[in-house]
Design a protein around this motif. Structure first.
Motif, PDB file in Angstrom:
ATOM      1  N   UNK A 155      22.945  21.846  88.501  1.00  0.00           N
ATOM      2  CA  UNK A 155      23.568  22.616  87.798  1.00  0.00           C
ATOM      3  C   UNK A 155      22.758  24.210  87.709  1.00  0.00           C
ATOM      4  N   UNK A 156      21.613  23.948  87.289  1.00  0.00           N
ATOM      5  CA  UNK A 156      20.561  25.158  87.110  1.00  0.00           C
ATOM      6  C   UNK A 156      20.626  25.988  88.767  1.00  0.00           C
ATOM      7  N   UNK A 157      20.486  24.949  89.687  1.00  0.00           N
ATOM      8  CA  UNK A 157      20.299  25.754  91.042  1.00  0.00           C
ATOM      9  C   UNK A 157      21.635  26.549  91.215  1.00  0.00           C
ATOM     10  N   UNK A 158      22.453  25.985  90.923  1.00  0.00           N
ATOM     11  CA  UNK A 158      24.144  26.631  91.057  1.00  0.00           C
ATOM     12  C   UNK A 158      24.057  27.837  90.251  1.00  0.00           C
ATOM     13  N   UNK A 159      23.823  27.802  88.853  1.00  0.00           N
ATOM     14  CA  UNK A 159      23.637  29.034  87.980  1.00  0.00           C
ATOM     15  C   UNK A 159      22.759  30.207  88.605  1.00  0.00           C
ATOM     16  N   UNK A 160      21.662  29.778  89.192  1.00  0.00           N
ATOM     17  CA  UNK A 160      20.673  30.653  90.045  1.00  0.00           C
ATOM     18  C   UNK A 160      21.325  31.642  90.854  1.00  0.00           C
ATOM     19  N   UNK A 161      22.065  30.770  91.854  1.00  0.00           N
ATOM     20  CA  UNK A 161      22.829  31.278  93.254  1.00  0.00           C
ATOM     21  C   UNK A 161      23.970  32.152  92.586  1.00  0.00           C
ATOM     22  N   UNK A 163      32.637  41.726 101.026  1.00  0.00           N
ATOM     23  CA  UNK A 163      33.445  40.845 101.618  1.00  0.00           C
ATOM     24  C   UNK A 163      32.954  39.444 102.013  1.00  0.00           C
ATOM     25  N   UNK A 164      31.606  39.380 101.978  1.00  0.00           N
ATOM     26  CA  UNK A 164      31.007  38.216 102.350  1.00  0.00           C
ATOM     27  C   UNK A 164      29.578  38.010 101.786  1.00  0.00           C
ATOM     28  N   UNK A 165      28.990  37.213 101.321  1.00  0.00           N
ATOM     29  CA  UNK A 165      27.770  37.259 100.627  1.00  0.00           C
ATOM     30  C   UNK A 165      27.188  35.842 101.138  1.00  0.00           C
ATOM     31  N   UNK A 166      25.910  36.154 101.457  1.00  0.00           N
ATOM     32  CA  UNK A 166      25.255  35.066 102.251  1.00  0.00           C
ATOM     33  C   UNK A 166      24.652  33.853 100.958  1.00  0.00           C
ATOM     34  N   UNK A 167      25.295  33.474 100.346  1.00  0.00           N
ATOM     35  CA  UNK A 167      25.260  32.470  99.126  1.00  0.00           C
ATOM     36  C   UNK A 167      25.883  31.311  99.056  1.00  0.00           C
ATOM     37  N   UNK A 168      25.379  30.483  98.719  1.00  0.00           N
ATOM     38  CA  UNK A 168      25.916  29.182  98.688  1.00  0.00           C
ATOM     39  C   UNK A 168      26.770  29.232  97.365  1.00  0.00           C
ATOM     40  N   UNK A 211      33.200  27.785  91.850  1.00  0.00           N
ATOM     41  CA  UNK A 211      33.092  27.417  90.644  1.00  0.00           C
ATOM     42  C   UNK A 211      32.130  26.414  90.745  1.00  0.00           C
ATOM     43  N   UNK A 212      31.650  25.644  89.762  1.00  0.00           N
ATOM     44  CA  UNK A 212      30.703  24.642  89.948  1.00  0.00           C
ATOM     45  C   UNK A 212      31.201  23.489  90.950  1.00  0.00           C
ATOM     46  N   UNK A 213      32.524  23.034  90.281  1.00  0.00           N
ATOM     47  CA  UNK A 213      33.095  22.105  91.064  1.00  0.00           C
ATOM     48  C   UNK A 213      33.253  22.407  92.732  1.00  0.00           C
ATOM     49  N   UNK A 214      33.509  23.307  93.074  1.00  0.00           N
ATOM     50  CA  UNK A 214      33.848  23.951  94.343  1.00  0.00           C
ATOM     51  C   UNK A 214      32.381  24.079  95.207  1.00  0.00           C
ATOM     52  N   UNK A 215      31.439  24.364  94.405  1.00  0.00           N
ATOM     53  CA  UNK A 215      29.789  24.567  95.027  1.00  0.00           C
ATOM     54  C   UNK A 215      29.516  22.882  95.190  1.00  0.00           C
ATOM     55  N   UNK A 216      29.733  22.110  94.168  1.00  0.00           N
ATOM     56  CA  UNK A 216      29.553  20.723  94.411  1.00  0.00           C
ATOM     57  C   UNK A 216      30.008  20.202  95.655  1.00  0.00           C
ATOM     58  N   UNK A 217      31.232  20.151  95.702  1.00  0.00           N
ATOM     59  CA  UNK A 217      32.102  19.720  96.922  1.00  0.00           C
ATOM     60  C   UNK A 217      31.569  20.511  98.277  1.00  0.00           C
ATOM     61  N   UNK A 218      31.252  21.636  98.437  1.00  0.00           N
ATOM     62  CA  UNK A 218      31.091  22.445  99.710  1.00  0.00           C
ATOM     63  C   UNK A 218      29.696  22.343  99.978  1.00  0.00           C
ATOM     64  N   UNK A 219      28.584  22.155  98.915  1.00  0.00           N
ATOM     65  CA  UNK A 219      27.267  22.439  99.171  1.00  0.00           C
ATOM     66  C   UNK A 219      26.585  20.983  98.760  1.00  0.00           C
TER      67      UNK A 219
END
Length: 195
Positions: free
Chosen positions: A40-46, A61-66, A77-85
């Protein structure tokens, strides 16, 4: 970040002192964070870095971030981040030879058992103190006394409080996750950290 690269650390010691005596005298303090809160902390940082980028380039239009969802042109969202990353990248990758090009091992964040096993294979267990970030936050004095004892320092700390400051809290920080997300992450991290 050094924790992720024990072979590189050992190689550095051995390049300075090929006899290995210097490496035998070294002491390492590794502070681990509970894997789900670390994620969660890493997600918040990104996400924070993504918001900063969007402020400087409003039409992004695009950002090179997870944390960036380029299809929807928004921060995940965190849920999307968790599923895709997170769930697609959670597997242990052993560190390559230290003389090879450094690879980024973010998929290993939170997979502590395998990383600690690497450290113990390269250094004597008595040279390594493993502590939790949660202990640091909840009982700074005890935490620092354990560090002092490990380092052979005589000073006892009875009352100590660290100032907790999060300079990246811009009001958008996710502080709690869905129970379903917690369960999915526990199912991934728990078995990989049982050793």
């Amino acid at each position: 970040e050094t924790m992720l690269f024990p072979k590189r650390v050992r190689s550095t010691f051995d390049s300075v002192d090929p006899t290995g005596e210097l490496a035998k005298r070294a002491k390492f303090i590794i502070i681990l964070r509970e894997p789900v809160s670390r994620e969660l902390s890493w997600y918040n940082h990104c996400a924070h870095e993504c918001r900063n980028q969007l402020q400087t380039k409003p039409i992004c239009l695009s950002y090179p971030s997870q944390a960036w969802n380029s299809e929807m042109n928004r921060i995940r969202t965190f849920s999307e981040y968790m599923e895709s990353v997170t769930l697609t990248n959670v597997h242990f990758v052993a560190e390559p030879d230290p003389t090879e090009q450094l690879c980024y091992r973010e998929m290993n964040r939170g997979l502590y058992a395998d990383i600690l096993r690497e450290w113990i294979n390269l250094f004597d267990r008595q040279q390594i103190l493993v502590l939790s970030q949660e202990e640091l936050v909840s009982d700074e004095g005890s935490f620092l006394n354990r560090v002092n004892s490990f380092l052979g320092l005589n000073k006892y700390i009875s009352d100590f409080h660290l100032k907790q400051v999060n300079i990246k809290d811009d009001g958008h920080k996710v502080k709690a996750i869905l129970c379903s997300d917690q369960e999915k992450l526990n199912q991934i991290f728990d078995p990989l950290n049982e050793d």
